[in-house]
Scaffold this active site. Structure first.
Site, PDB file in Angstrom:
ATOM      1  N   TRP A 106     -25.591 -22.120  84.767  1.00 50.32           N
ATOM      2  CA  TRP A 106     -26.132 -20.811  85.180  1.00 50.32           C
ATOM      3  C   TRP A 106     -25.348 -19.682  84.527  1.00 50.32           C
ATOM      4  CZ3 TRP A 106     -30.758 -21.442  86.536  1.00 50.32           C
ATOM      5  CH2 TRP A 106     -31.163 -22.478  87.394  1.00 50.32           C
ATOM      6  N   ASP A 174     -22.515 -13.866  90.524  1.00 53.61           N
ATOM      7  CA  ASP A 174     -23.620 -14.669  91.030  1.00 53.61           C
ATOM      8  C   ASP A 174     -23.070 -15.461  92.216  1.00 53.61           C
ATOM      9  OD1 ASP A 174     -25.634 -16.498  91.499  1.00 53.61           O
ATOM     10  OD2 ASP A 174     -25.868 -17.101  89.398  1.00 53.61           O
ATOM     11  N   LYS A 198     -30.663 -20.933  98.573  1.00 52.97           N
ATOM     12  CA  LYS A 198     -29.548 -21.861  98.730  1.00 52.97           C
ATOM     13  C   LYS A 198     -28.964 -21.754 100.144  1.00 52.97           C
ATOM     14  CE  LYS A 198     -30.193 -22.578  94.363  1.00 52.97           C
ATOM     15  NZ  LYS A 198     -29.520 -22.007  93.222  1.00 52.97           N
TER      16      LYS A 198
END
Ligand SMILES: *Cc1c(COP(=O)(O)O)cnc(C)c1O
Length: 369
Positions: A106, A174, A198
């Site tokens: 990511w 993030d 999540k």
């Protein structure tokens, strides 16, 4: 029958939240409408989005001087929105530099997206050892537009043990897979973002927490929907926000508060992770590929100690099949890294981790040496 769902995302939600949402499905807050049906501009939606923001501010200790935005497009859109809003320049002007640390897949994607709008520089990375650690973070250049990190690396299962020192350069992070899992000093950051699916709610909503002085820097060519100033100025309602997702987030936050808030959750998360890591340490058949100081509390990849590739592959296939048959689902590792992974977010009870360990102990008895 409910199963123990170890999915990395979308992931398990607290049962109490799902039951409350079910009970309110056709009539939320006595409005006679589903939270899916209320107009986002009406007096019926305002209490829902206000509750989500108020609880998030309270639980995370978000200082005044920061805006909370509920957007769409997932964490992946923030890979573009951050450089667009913080580093992009008017046509013809010299590009600004933005600093990145490549701690996983990511993080790499975030840097690649930024390179379209800025001079994205990767200061350090951990690809040399399969992202199994967090590298020493070099200082940014004082003129960098921001410094981006992925605080918890969902796929490889690492987390930053401490934040990098970035001086006056705004730190952007993030936090998709670790939001509300441990205390976070929001005042250390310029911008934080998390896809909800999540640890926060259903897919489709992204939370952005941004320091007010960083809002309003987007160049004039930026599309309206990608500008923080427009979303902030309209209270996340420039266009229709993801109403139902925001409603579920408000229920998850309410549940989290009733659990004792972030500190209580941290204790449970540490207990769950320690239990599983110490089992892996003691197992002769499974191990963690992640270096100890950097191990995530939320995502725990593991592999078999079998070294023959064919036998390993067959073993892992059987493991996943038998685990699923025992009500332990979504334990496959990310398609890019293979192996197994247990994602144990806030909503995973310790009994789920204990059930997984019991299953693995029994499974070990069936492995022919
Ligand atoms: C899941 C995840 C993403 C991607 O999120 P989308 O909402 O699918 O765009 C990005 N970063 C991290 C750390 C993630 O865990």
């Amino acid at each position: 029958m409910r199963v123990y769902n170890f999915s990395p995302g979308p992931s398990a939600l607290p049962l109490a939240v799902l039951e409350k949402a079910a009970a309110e499905m056709t009539d939320v807050n006595g409005t006679g409408q589903s939270a899916m049906e209320v107009s986002h501009r009406s007096k019926d939606f305002k209490p829902i989005i206000d509750k989500a923001e108020t609880l998030l501010r309270e639980l995370m200790g978000i200082p005044s001087g920061y805006k909370v935005l509920f957007l769409q497009g997932g964490a992946s859109l923030q890979f573009a929105m951050i450089p667009l809003n913080l580093a992009a320049v008017e046509q013809g002007a010299a590009k600004k530099r933005a600093a990145y640390v490549e701690t996983g897949i990511w993080a790499k994607k975030a840097a690649e997206e930024a390179a379209k709008f800025a001079d994205a520089v990767t200061l350090a990375g951990s690809k040399d050892r399969a992202y199994a650690y967090i590298p020493q973070a070099p200082a940014p250049d004082p003129s960098d537009a921001y410094y981006h990190i992925t605080l918890n690396n969902t796929i490889v299962g690492t987390r930053w043990p401490r934040l990098p020192e970035t001086g006056k350069v705004p730190l952007a992070a993030d936090i998709s897979s670790c939001i509300l899992s441990e205390p976070l000093d929001v005042s250390k950051f310029g911008v934080l973002y998390a896809g909800a699916q999540k640890n926060l709610g259903p897919a489709g909503t992204t939370v952005v927490i941004i320091r007010e002085d960083l809002i309003g820097r987007a160049p004039s060519w930026t599309p309206a929907l990608l500008r923080y100033d427009i979303h902030a100025g309209e209270g996340s309602m420039y266009n229709t926000p993801p109403c139902y997702g925001i409603y579920i987030i408000s229920l998850v936050l309410e549940w989290l508060k009733a659990q004792g808030g972030v500190n209580a959750m941290t204790e449970k998360n540490r207990e769950k992770a320690e239990l599983f890591y110490s089992y892996l340490e003691s197992s002769g058949n499974f191990r963690s590929p992640v270096e100890k100081p950097y191990r995530s509390l939320m995502n725990i990849p593991f592999v078999t100690t079998e070294t023959d590739p064919e036998r390993r592959s067959a073993l892992e296939t059987r493991f996943l099949r038998e685990a699923a048959a025992s009500g332990l689902v979504n334990l496959a590792g990310h398609r890019l890294v293979g192996g197994m992974r247990a994602s144990i977010y806030n909503a995973m009870p310790i009994d789920g981790v204990k059930a997984l360990i019991r299953f693995m102990e029994t499974f070990e008895g069936t492995i022919r040496k």
